[in-house]
Design a protein around this motif. Structure first.
Motif, PDB file in Angstrom:
ATOM      1  N   PHE A   1       2.329   2.268  -9.961  1.00  0.00           N
ATOM      2  CA  PHE A   1       1.002   2.449  -9.357  1.00  0.00           C
ATOM      3  C   PHE A   1       0.269   3.419 -10.039  1.00  0.00           C
ATOM      4  O   PHE A   1       0.708   4.269 -10.669  1.00  0.00           O
ATOM      5  CB  PHE A   1       1.280   2.869  -7.602  1.00  0.00           C
ATOM      6  CG  PHE A   1       2.138   4.169  -7.722  1.00  0.00           C
ATOM      7  CD1 PHE A   1       1.297   5.582  -7.713  1.00  0.00           C
ATOM      8  CD2 PHE A   1       3.346   4.491  -7.831  1.00  0.00           C
ATOM      9  CE1 PHE A   1       1.927   6.701  -7.639  1.00  0.00           C
ATOM     10  CE2 PHE A   1       4.238   5.516  -7.657  1.00  0.00           C
ATOM     11  CZ  PHE A   1       3.401   6.738  -7.575  1.00  0.00           C
ATOM     12  N   PRO A   2      -1.238   3.282  -9.787  1.00  0.00           N
ATOM     13  CA  PRO A   2      -1.944   4.189 -10.061  1.00  0.00           C
ATOM     14  C   PRO A   2      -1.972   5.441  -9.429  1.00  0.00           C
ATOM     15  O   PRO A   2      -1.993   5.478  -8.187  1.00  0.00           O
ATOM     16  CB  PRO A   2      -3.585   3.436 -10.099  1.00  0.00           C
ATOM     17  CG  PRO A   2      -3.221   2.435  -9.231  1.00  0.00           C
ATOM     18  CD  PRO A   2      -1.894   2.168  -8.968  1.00  0.00           C
ATOM     19  N   ALA A   3      -1.761   6.722 -10.165  1.00  0.00           N
ATOM     20  CA  ALA A   3      -1.565   8.067  -9.248  1.00  0.00           C
ATOM     21  C   ALA A   3      -2.880   8.820  -9.235  1.00  0.00           C
ATOM     22  O   ALA A   3      -3.031   9.625  -8.236  1.00  0.00           O
ATOM     23  CB  ALA A   3      -0.390   8.789 -10.060  1.00  0.00           C
TER      24      ALA A   3
ATOM     25  N   ASP B   1      -3.790   6.538  -0.550  1.00  0.00           N
ATOM     26  CA  ASP B   1      -3.245   5.755   0.363  1.00  0.00           C
ATOM     27  C   ASP B   1      -3.576   4.227   0.522  1.00  0.00           C
ATOM     28  O   ASP B   1      -2.661   3.433   0.790  1.00  0.00           O
ATOM     29  CB  ASP B   1      -3.814   6.166   2.121  1.00  0.00           C
ATOM     30  CG  ASP B   1      -3.039   7.585   2.042  1.00  0.00           C
ATOM     31  OD1 ASP B   1      -2.053   7.910   1.584  1.00  0.00           O
ATOM     32  OD2 ASP B   1      -3.617   8.321   3.030  1.00  0.00           O
ATOM     33  N   ASP B   2      -4.898   3.861   0.026  1.00  0.00           N
ATOM     34  CA  ASP B   2      -5.107   2.278  -0.007  1.00  0.00           C
ATOM     35  C   ASP B   2      -4.901   1.954  -1.315  1.00  0.00           C
ATOM     36  O   ASP B   2      -4.962   0.594  -1.471  1.00  0.00           O
ATOM     37  CB  ASP B   2      -6.543   2.217   0.190  1.00  0.00           C
ATOM     38  CG  ASP B   2      -7.181   2.686   1.650  1.00  0.00           C
ATOM     39  OD1 ASP B   2      -6.110   2.461   2.589  1.00  0.00           O
ATOM     40  OD2 ASP B   2      -8.247   2.991   1.993  1.00  0.00           O
ATOM     41  N   THR B   3      -4.136   2.594  -2.154  1.00  0.00           N
ATOM     42  CA  THR B   3      -3.723   2.146  -3.480  1.00  0.00           C
ATOM     43  C   THR B   3      -2.513   1.247  -3.204  1.00  0.00           C
ATOM     44  O   THR B   3      -1.479   1.524  -2.653  1.00  0.00           O
ATOM     45  CB  THR B   3      -3.369   3.198  -4.401  1.00  0.00           C
ATOM     46  OG1 THR B   3      -4.643   3.933  -4.608  1.00  0.00           O
ATOM     47  CG2 THR B   3      -3.027   2.718  -5.968  1.00  0.00           C
ATOM     48  N   GLN B   4      -2.526   0.042  -3.939  1.00  0.00           N
ATOM     49  CA  GLN B   4      -1.590  -1.117  -4.035  1.00  0.00           C
ATOM     50  C   GLN B   4      -0.458  -0.662  -5.341  1.00  0.00           C
ATOM     51  O   GLN B   4      -0.894  -0.276  -6.461  1.00  0.00           O
ATOM     52  CB  GLN B   4      -2.036  -2.247  -4.292  1.00  0.00           C
ATOM     53  CG  GLN B   4      -2.857  -3.161  -3.093  1.00  0.00           C
ATOM     54  CD  GLN B   4      -1.871  -3.474  -2.093  1.00  0.00           C
ATOM     55  OE1 GLN B   4      -0.736  -3.913  -2.234  1.00  0.00           O
ATOM     56  NE2 GLN B   4      -2.059  -3.330  -0.866  1.00  0.00           N
ATOM     57  N   ALA B   5       0.776  -0.593  -4.999  1.00  0.00           N
ATOM     58  CA  ALA B   5       1.681  -0.233  -5.800  1.00  0.00           C
ATOM     59  C   ALA B   5       2.574  -1.703  -6.057  1.00  0.00           C
ATOM     60  O   ALA B   5       2.729  -2.575  -5.130  1.00  0.00           O
ATOM     61  CB  ALA B   5       2.903   0.688  -5.391  1.00  0.00           C
TER      62      ALA B   5
ATOM     63  N   ARG C   1       5.097  10.987  -3.953  1.00  0.00           N
ATOM     64  CA  ARG C   1       4.276  12.073  -3.758  1.00  0.00           C
ATOM     65  C   ARG C   1       4.710  12.929  -5.073  1.00  0.00           C
ATOM     66  O   ARG C   1       3.959  13.672  -5.460  1.00  0.00           O
ATOM     67  CB  ARG C   1       4.445  12.622  -2.422  1.00  0.00           C
ATOM     68  CG  ARG C   1       3.468  12.048  -1.332  1.00  0.00           C
ATOM     69  CD  ARG C   1       3.930  12.688  -0.053  1.00  0.00           C
ATOM     70  NE  ARG C   1       5.047  12.742   0.620  1.00  0.00           N
ATOM     71  CZ  ARG C   1       5.764  11.713   1.306  1.00  0.00           C
ATOM     72  NH1 ARG C   1       5.277  10.574   1.461  1.00  0.00           N
ATOM     73  NH2 ARG C   1       6.725  11.841   1.956  1.00  0.00           N
ATOM     74  N   GLN C   2       5.984  13.056  -5.145  1.00  0.00           N
ATOM     75  CA  GLN C   2       6.509  13.967  -6.330  1.00  0.00           C
ATOM     76  C   GLN C   2       5.665  13.508  -7.709  1.00  0.00           C
ATOM     77  O   GLN C   2       5.129  14.424  -8.391  1.00  0.00           O
ATOM     78  CB  GLN C   2       8.062  14.098  -6.395  1.00  0.00           C
ATOM     79  CG  GLN C   2       8.473  15.033  -7.603  1.00  0.00           C
ATOM     80  CD  GLN C   2      10.018  14.916  -7.568  1.00  0.00           C
ATOM     81  OE1 GLN C   2      10.633  14.056  -6.751  1.00  0.00           O
ATOM     82  NE2 GLN C   2      10.374  15.666  -8.412  1.00  0.00           N
ATOM     83  N   VAL C   3       5.983  12.273  -7.990  1.00  0.00           N
ATOM     84  CA  VAL C   3       5.455  11.751  -9.288  1.00  0.00           C
ATOM     85  C   VAL C   3       3.772  11.689  -9.084  1.00  0.00           C
ATOM     86  O   VAL C   3       3.201  12.046 -10.098  1.00  0.00           O
ATOM     87  CB  VAL C   3       5.850  10.685  -9.583  1.00  0.00           C
ATOM     88  CG1 VAL C   3       5.531   9.262  -8.904  1.00  0.00           C
ATOM     89  CG2 VAL C   3       5.933  10.272 -11.274  1.00  0.00           C
ATOM     90  N   ARG C   4       3.280  11.419  -8.166  1.00  0.00           N
ATOM     91  CA  ARG C   4       1.917  11.658  -8.010  1.00  0.00           C
ATOM     92  C   ARG C   4       1.171  12.924  -8.430  1.00  0.00           C
ATOM     93  O   ARG C   4       0.379  13.207  -9.071  1.00  0.00           O
ATOM     94  CB  ARG C   4       1.573  11.117  -6.562  1.00  0.00           C
ATOM     95  CG  ARG C   4      -0.023  11.426  -6.260  1.00  0.00           C
ATOM     96  CD  ARG C   4      -0.433  11.700  -4.998  1.00  0.00           C
ATOM     97  NE  ARG C   4       0.168  12.780  -4.274  1.00  0.00           N
ATOM     98  CZ  ARG C   4       0.099  13.032  -3.128  1.00  0.00           C
ATOM     99  NH1 ARG C   4      -0.217  12.172  -2.285  1.00  0.00           N
ATOM    100  NH2 ARG C   4       0.827  14.213  -2.511  1.00  0.00           N
TER     101      ARG C   4
ATOM    102  N   LYS D   1       1.085  -1.286   0.035  1.00  0.00           N
ATOM    103  CA  LYS D   1       0.038   0.035   0.170  1.00  0.00           C
ATOM    104  C   LYS D   1       0.856   1.084  -0.239  1.00  0.00           C
ATOM    105  O   LYS D   1       1.933   1.264   0.546  1.00  0.00           O
ATOM    106  CB  LYS D   1      -0.898  -0.047   1.213  1.00  0.00           C
ATOM    107  CG  LYS D   1      -2.184  -0.808   1.202  1.00  0.00           C
ATOM    108  CD  LYS D   1      -2.985  -0.510   2.310  1.00  0.00           C
ATOM    109  CE  LYS D   1      -4.251  -1.429   2.165  1.00  0.00           C
ATOM    110  NZ  LYS D   1      -5.122  -1.006   3.340  1.00  0.00           N
ATOM    111  N   LEU D   2       0.428   2.193  -0.732  1.00  0.00           N
ATOM    112  CA  LEU D   2       1.210   3.593  -0.801  1.00  0.00           C
ATOM    113  C   LEU D   2       1.103   4.310   0.775  1.00  0.00           C
ATOM    114  O   LEU D   2       2.165   5.128   0.998  1.00  0.00           O
ATOM    115  CB  LEU D   2       0.528   4.465  -1.756  1.00  0.00           C
ATOM    116  CG  LEU D   2       1.019   3.951  -3.185  1.00  0.00           C
ATOM    117  CD1 LEU D   2       0.002   4.842  -4.022  1.00  0.00           C
ATOM    118  CD2 LEU D   2       2.383   4.092  -3.555  1.00  0.00           C
TER     119      LEU D   2
END
Length: 180
Positions: A117-119, A128-132, A92-95, A77-78
């Motif tokens: 990951f999906p940004a 925050d709940d996104t899986q990378a 966070r920068q690339v997001r 998780k992110l």
């Protein structure tokens, strides 16, 4: 290569992986150092890859930049271990670049570690709940090469591989009709 700066890391490692291994075409699919401008602040995204169906932003860090991640994890998780330290800052920068450019997918790499990951989410899942997906080293990429290629190669991205892997969706393919 241990003391390579970001430009050297990009040229010697990342460009080679993107172009030679994954099949991305410079100038056609890949733009370098693309301007990202918002709120009177200008920054530059290291790589933006675009296809007819989707896009991704890649943030490169220098080879020696330590990304502290547990090597046993293939996904995380992110909000967990990926939120801290240099890797958290890079994510966070690339997001932010992805959000400013309305690009759904992002990658952070220091040449050896690759985190995909999906940004930008539109499915109700929080960032925050996104899986990378994590490839913890070049040896890990070699060991799990099919997974890496299925996720990041030009051919598979065009075919919807990012969406199907990261969102669990099957890309819509045109219906086939039997012609007599």
């Amino acid at each position: 290569l241990c003391d390579a700066n970001e430009a050297e890391t990009r040229k010697l490692v990342i460009d080679t992986i993107l172009e030679t291994v994954l099949g991305w075409v410079p100038g056609k699919d890949v733009s370098y150092e693309e301007r990202v401008h918002e709120d009177k602040k200008t920054t530059y995204a290291d790589y933006i890859i675009r296809t007819a169906g989707t896009s991704l932003v890649i943030e490169a860090k220098r080879f020696g930049k330590t990304f502290e991640i547990p090597t046993k994890h293939k996904t995380a998780k992110l909000s967990g271990v990926l939120a801290a330290g240099a890797v958290g800052e890079a994510i966070r920068q690339v997001r932010d670049y992805a959000r400013q450019k309305s690009i759904p997918f992002a990658v952070v790499t220091n040449g050896t570690v690759w985190i995909v990951f999906p940004a930008v989410r539109t499915d109700g899942v929080s960032f925050d709940d996104t899986q990378a997906h994590i490839f913890s080293s070049l040896a890990d990429i070699e060991k799990r090469f099919v997974n890496f290629w299925e996720l990041m190669s030009r051919q598979r991205v065009i075919e919807g591989g990012l969406e199907s892997t990261l969102f669990g969706t099957v890309p819509h393919l045109p219906d086939r009709r039997l012609i007599s």
